[in-house]
Write an enzyme that holds these catalytic residues in place. Structure first.
Site, short mmCIF file in Angstrom:
data_model
loop_
_atom_site.label_atom_id
_atom_site.label_comp_id
_atom_site.label_asym_id
_atom_site.label_seq_id
_atom_site.Cartn_x
_atom_site.Cartn_y
_atom_site.Cartn_z
N TYR A 109 0.86 -1.18 0.00
CA TYR A 109 0.00 0.00 0.00
C TYR A 109 0.91 1.24 0.00
O TYR A 109 0.86 2.10 0.87
CB TYR A 109 -0.98 0.00 1.19
N HIS B 100 3.18 4.54 -0.65
CA HIS B 100 2.91 5.98 -0.79
C HIS B 100 4.24 6.70 -1.03
O HIS B 100 5.30 6.04 -1.10
CB HIS B 100 2.18 6.52 0.45
N HIS C 200 7.27 5.71 1.03
CA HIS C 200 7.99 4.50 0.59
C HIS C 200 8.86 4.80 -0.63
O HIS C 200 9.99 4.33 -0.73
CB HIS C 200 7.00 3.40 0.18
N GLN D 33 3.76 -9.77 13.10
CA GLN D 33 3.97 -8.51 13.83
C GLN D 33 2.66 -7.84 14.22
O GLN D 33 2.66 -6.74 14.76
CB GLN D 33 4.87 -7.57 13.03
O1 PAF Z 1 7.86 -0.98 8.56
C1 PAF Z 1 7.25 -1.90 7.97
O2 PAF Z 1 6.55 -1.69 6.99
C2 PAF Z 1 7.38 -3.31 8.50
O3 PAF Z 1 7.47 -3.33 9.88
C3 PAF Z 1 8.52 -4.10 7.85
C4 PAF Z 1 9.88 -3.49 8.19
C5 PAF Z 1 8.35 -4.14 6.34
C6 PAF Z 1 8.53 -5.54 8.37
O4 PAF Z 1 7.35 -6.18 8.06
#
Ligand code: PAF
Length: 301
Positions: A32, A34, A37, A64
């Site tokens: 997703y 943006h 990123h 997570q």
């Molecule tokens: O920051 C994130 O998007 C996530 O915690 C990561 C580092 C991709 C691990 O899933």
């Protein structure tokens, strides 16, 4: 741009790049995507060099997320993500399935307590745990979160074999823990922490901003206001007792009807050690629920 879903294929590619001396820049994401990123992708490209390669992983990592969190409704739009990556000149998007990353995953996403395994232990039972930096802030509010992050990032490093990996400063505690994991476990990768990108009005870019509908989007600005308030206090008073500033910021957050403070902390940026006096250079982080959406932000004061 190549889209890879298999771990074996990704590792073969990564080994070939190593043999032929190509530097690999890596940006792990949950998709997703943006502009925030994409700024990490740009940084990875710079670090990998013209003859290097850039890999972006897109994987919503189930380990997570806590049992009551937004794993199943976390925003996903792979087609759009692929388009953005293609336009940004990404070489490979690695987007594995859950059964590839965590064999033996239970089909049901439901589990009753934070301790209850999400996975069938016959298929998956190894985790990477950082024991110190992950105790406070996000770690205190989301007890199994960092175990999931360090585990998946360690796995991704072993799959993508990057020379450089770029993480966003928006998740300051995460980036600090990853740096620690890399040092402690001798991963041969350089970690770059790239600055947070903000919307024009100050809201930190995040995939979860999608949840902020109607007036919630306006109320979400209270996180940025809290940071600016702390910044102004430090500028005015030089040293401010942390407890006094916390109590002022709690009051500020309460002025928004749908905002609920989870935590606000003041700490040393590298060690995350809490400080009693907030000064120039102290780091601040906060987590606030805006309606049902939990947002985080941080800044150096
Ligand atoms: O920051 C994130 O998007 C996530 O915690 C990561 C580092 C991709 C691990 O899933």
């Amino acid at each position: 741009m190549r889209i890879v879903t298999s771990i074996a294929t990704m590792q073969q590619l990564a080994k070939k790049w190593q043999r032929t001396g190509k530097r690999t820049g890596f940006v792990p994401t949950m998709g997703y995507l943006h502009a925030g990123h994409m700024s990490l992708v740009k940084r990875a490209r710079q670090a990998a060099g013209k003859s290097g390669v850039v890999v972006v992983s897109i994987y919503v990592n189930p380990t997570q997320f806590g049992p009551q969190e937004d794993f199943s409704k976390y925003p996903r739009d792979l087609r759009r993500d692929f388009k953005l990556c293609r336009e940004a000149g990404v070489d490979v998007v690695f987007t594995p399935a859950d059964k590839e990353m965590y064999p033996g995953e239970t089909r049901s996403r439901r589990c009753e307590s934070a301790d209850e395994p999400r996975f069938d232990k016959r298929g998956y039972s190894t985790y990477v745990v950082e024991e110190k930096l992950s105790q406070s802030m996000e770690g205190a509010s989301r007890p199994t979160h960092f175990r999931g992050v360090t585990t998946v990032v360690a796995k991704l490093f072993n799959i993508v074999l990057p020379d450089v990996a770029v993480f966003g400063a928006k998740d300051w505690q995460q980036a600090t823990i990853i740096k620690r994991m890399v040092a402690d476990l001798n991963f041969p990768v350089k970690i770059i922490v790239a600055p947070t990108l903000r919307e024009r009005d100050g809201l930190a870019m995040s995939s979860r901003n999608k949840y902020l509908v109607g007036d919630l989007r306006r109320q979400a600005l209270v996180l940025w206001r809290a940071i600016q308030t702390a910044q102004a206090a430090v500028k005015r008073l030089k040293a401010v007792p942390a407890e006094k500033l916390k109590s002022d910021l709690k009051k500020l957050i309460k002025t928004e009807p749908d905002a609920r403070l989870d935590y606000v902390e003041f700490f040393e940026p590298d060690t995350l050690a809490p400080v009693a006096k907030v000064m120039r250079g102290t780091h601040m982080a906060l987590a606030v629920f805006i309606g049902n959406t939990r947002l985080i932000d941080n800044a150096k004061l």
